[in-house]
Design a protein around this motif. Structure first.
Motif, mmCIF file in Angstrom:
data_model
loop_
_atom_site.group_PDB
_atom_site.id
_atom_site.type_symbol
_atom_site.label_atom_id
_atom_site.label_comp_id
_atom_site.label_asym_id
_atom_site.label_seq_id
_atom_site.Cartn_x
_atom_site.Cartn_y
_atom_site.Cartn_z
ATOM 1 N N UNK A 84 -19.976 -68.594 -22.768
ATOM 2 C CA UNK A 84 -18.802 -68.246 -23.575
ATOM 3 C C UNK A 84 -18.466 -66.759 -23.394
ATOM 4 N N UNK A 85 -19.486 -65.909 -23.382
ATOM 5 C CA UNK A 85 -19.260 -64.470 -23.141
ATOM 6 C C UNK A 85 -18.604 -64.250 -21.778
ATOM 7 N N UNK A 86 -19.077 -65.006 -20.789
ATOM 8 C CA UNK A 86 -18.529 -64.871 -19.436
ATOM 9 C C UNK A 86 -17.028 -65.211 -19.436
ATOM 10 N N UNK A 87 -16.679 -66.283 -20.163
ATOM 11 C CA UNK A 87 -15.263 -66.678 -20.215
ATOM 12 C C UNK A 87 -14.426 -65.633 -20.967
ATOM 13 N N UNK A 88 -15.011 -65.042 -22.012
ATOM 14 C CA UNK A 88 -14.310 -63.963 -22.745
ATOM 15 C C UNK A 88 -14.087 -62.777 -21.791
ATOM 16 N N UNK A 89 -15.125 -62.470 -21.021
ATOM 17 C CA UNK A 89 -15.039 -61.367 -20.059
ATOM 18 C C UNK A 89 -13.901 -61.618 -19.056
ATOM 19 N N UNK A 90 -13.827 -62.856 -18.538
ATOM 20 C CA UNK A 90 -12.763 -63.187 -17.570
ATOM 21 C C UNK A 90 -11.385 -63.055 -18.234
ATOM 22 N N UNK A 91 -11.290 -63.493 -19.475
ATOM 23 C CA UNK A 91 -10.013 -63.429 -20.198
ATOM 24 C C UNK A 91 -9.527 -61.984 -20.290
ATOM 25 N N UNK A 92 -10.438 -61.074 -20.610
ATOM 26 C CA UNK A 92 -10.049 -59.666 -20.749
ATOM 27 C C UNK A 92 -9.810 -59.017 -19.396
ATOM 28 N N UNK A 93 -10.741 -59.249 -18.483
ATOM 29 C CA UNK A 93 -10.635 -58.578 -17.181
ATOM 30 C C UNK A 93 -9.314 -58.914 -16.476
ATOM 31 N N UNK A 94 -8.887 -60.167 -16.602
ATOM 32 C CA UNK A 94 -7.668 -60.577 -15.881
ATOM 33 C C UNK A 94 -6.424 -60.514 -16.775
ATOM 34 N N UNK A 95 -6.555 -59.878 -17.928
ATOM 35 C CA UNK A 95 -5.384 -59.622 -18.779
ATOM 36 C C UNK A 95 -4.710 -60.878 -19.301
ATOM 37 N N UNK A 96 -5.500 -61.873 -19.669
ATOM 38 C CA UNK A 96 -4.884 -63.143 -20.083
ATOM 39 C C UNK A 96 -4.544 -63.192 -21.574
ATOM 40 N N UNK A 97 -5.167 -62.318 -22.362
ATOM 41 C CA UNK A 97 -5.027 -62.456 -23.817
ATOM 42 C C UNK A 97 -3.560 -62.451 -24.288
#
Ligand code: N01
Length: 488
Positions: A84-97
């Motif tokens: 779940x942390x990894x998916x949160x990291x991807x969400x932030x890193x790729x500017x998806x929020x």
């Protein structure tokens, strides 16, 4: 303005599929998309399944996006919180929020033929329009509740494994678990030391292989962080090792017997008591149901406070369970580890395509798509993890990335040619599914002598891909224009 110049895209769900799709769209310069998420945070199945012991059964370095390796995994098989942390990291890193609308469950989708647009109903009835829709709702997202008489009368605490209540303390309680699939076999070892008594109700024994999980120590993690090539190599080795399990599903091959022999040896080593061992010995071919990996499940069954109950459940009473032999077991907490509705009712919500086609009706007994992704009569709509794309042996993230690439190619084809709609031809879909059916008929899922969530009540396998992941990747590398109607 034509839709194809700047297609508006609705992505449903923020698990690996929805997020992976969004990242690839962004990288391709297509940023007019919105992700609709029914919950208040991202994560899909890795948000929903937070039960004690929840973890992946595919090694972490393979169970991650190829474009986003994670040198920080702390275990060979990552626990749920880390994924779940990894998916949160991807969400932030790729500017998806900024693209995500939380608390926005999609209730239905209707194709407006005049406007060549999809109309989605969200939440309490809000309507939004999109040129293209991509469903990333997951195949194992809707819990299956057993039809056991009296279940509604139970007065104690009752919940499904995918709806774990973190506020409910199990310490000192008498607990029953129904089911012995992947979820239960992860829960049992974790809660057994905490509860007073655990009754585990098994209907069919699973095949279990040792998981051989281990910590990835700081040195190994540093090595992967410093030398990405090493991490890549590690991923390749795991990938081919898991791909090598594919012959297990073609039951006439001797390799399958070798896996069975290994599992029986593991059972014999772990369970000295012949009576208990007999109850745990599967009576169907390995691979017919999901093969489980666990180092601690069998040992947990040896605890004095754990009882494996194989007598069928007759009814659930106000305060416990009654088995067919007339024995009552009072319990405080009843956990349903009874799996998900996967093979039937595959349509995530009512979907109305061209000419009033209702997909949830068409799919009620037999879901099918082309390459698990597109469906005749349902233009400009794409399924990630659609019918017959699940695996019995390797990483779903690999399959998702293949589908994402295919959907991206479909979208680029629309744009390049200035087309408004793309719809798979019935003939292509029928040919594909006929061949699929023939291949599935030769697998252990058909011949292995078991019932499983892979199949509908009528025995049709609507969930699994009967080939290698390499084959799927090859077939989804690009769209074959002849398979589609493309309209301007
Ligand atoms: O569900 P299941 P799950 N009376 O359907 C039993 C993935 N996953 O949540 O076998 C009594 O496998 C049923 O009995 P039977 C993975 O793909 C992955 O465990 O039908 N028993 C069975 O024992 C997995 O395959 C991980 O006879 C009843 C159990 O309930 C999939 O999710 C972790 C019953 C259901 O097992 C589903 O796994 C967890 C009844 N009326 C899940 N109804 C990883 O490791 C059902 N059962 C990544």
């Amino acid at each position: 303005m034509k839709h194809t110049q700047k297609p508006s895209i609705a992505i449903i769900g923020t698990g690996f599929a929805g997020l992976g799709m969004a990242i690839r769209l962004k990288q391709a310069g297509l940023d007019s998309f919105t992700l609709y998420e029914q919950a208040e945070r991202i994560g899909g199945t890795w948000r929903d399944n937070s039960y004690p012991g929840a973890a992946c059964d595919v090694p972490s370095h393979l169970y991650s996006f190829s474009f986003e390796p994670n040198p920080r995994w702390t275990r060979h098989f990552a626990p749920q919180a880390e994924i779940l942390d990894y998916l949160e990291h991807c969400t932030d890193k790729y500017g998806l929020r900024p693209h995500i609308r939380f608390n926005s469950p999609v209730r239905s989708a209707r194709f407006d033929e005049d406007a060549s647009e999809w109309v989605l109903t969200i939440g309490e009835g809000e309507e939004v329009r999109a040129h293209l829709v991509i469903s990333g709702c997951g195949a194992l997202s809707r819990p299956s509740l057993p039809e056991i008489p009296g279940l509604a009368n139970f007065q104690g605490k009752l919940f499904h494994s995918a709806r774990w209540d973190p506020g409910h303390a199990l310490e000192g309680k008498t607990v029953a678990i129904i089911g012995t699939g992947a979820s239960a076999t992860q829960i049992v070892p974790r809660i057994a030391p905490r509860v007073k008594q655990l009754h585990l109700f098994q209907r069919t024994p699973p095949w279990v292989l040792p998981k051989e999980d281990r910590l990835l120590g700081p040195r190994e993690r540093k090595l992967y962080a410093a030398l990405p090539a090493m991490q890549w190599l590690h991923r390749q080795i795991i990938y081919w090792k898991y791909e090598g399990r594919l012959p297990l599903f073609f039951s006439r091959l001797p390799l399958a017997r070798l896996f069975e022999w290994r599992a029986l040896r593991w059972l014999a080593r772990s369970i000295p008591d012949a009576g208990l061992r007999a109850k745990l010995t599967p009576n169907y071919a390995m691979g017919c149901k999901r093969v489980l990996l666990s180092d601690d499940y069998y040992p947990a069954l040896l605890r004095p406070n754990v009882e494996l109950v194989t007598e069928p459940i007759q009814t659930v009473t106000r305060d416990g369970l009654l088995t067919a032999d007339g024995k009552a077991r009072p319990v405080d907490t009843l956990i349903l580890a009874t799996g998900f509705q996967a093979a039937e009712a595959v349509s995530p919500f009512p979907i109305q395509g061209r000419g009033g086609l209702r997909l949830e009706e068409a799919w009620r007994t037999s879901a099918e798509a082309y390459l698990g992704t597109t469906v005749a009569g349902v233009p400009n709509f794409f399924f990630l993890v659609g019918p017959n794309t699940l695996l019995g042996h390797s990483s779903m993230v690999f399959m998702i990335e293949s589908q994402v690439q295919y959907v991206l190619d479909c979208i680029q084809t629309l744009r390049r040619g200035g087309f408004e709609t793309l719809e798979v031809r019935e003939s292509a879909q029928a040919r594909f599914n006929q061949r699929l059916l023939e291949r599935l008929g030769r697998t252990v899922w058909s011949t292995g002598g078991c019932a499983s969530w892979y199949k509908t009540r009528t025995g049709k396998n609507t969930t699994l891909w009967p080939g290698s992941t390499v084959e799927f990747r090859w077939r989804t590398r690009q769209l074959e224009p002849g398979d589609y109607h493309l309209e301007k």
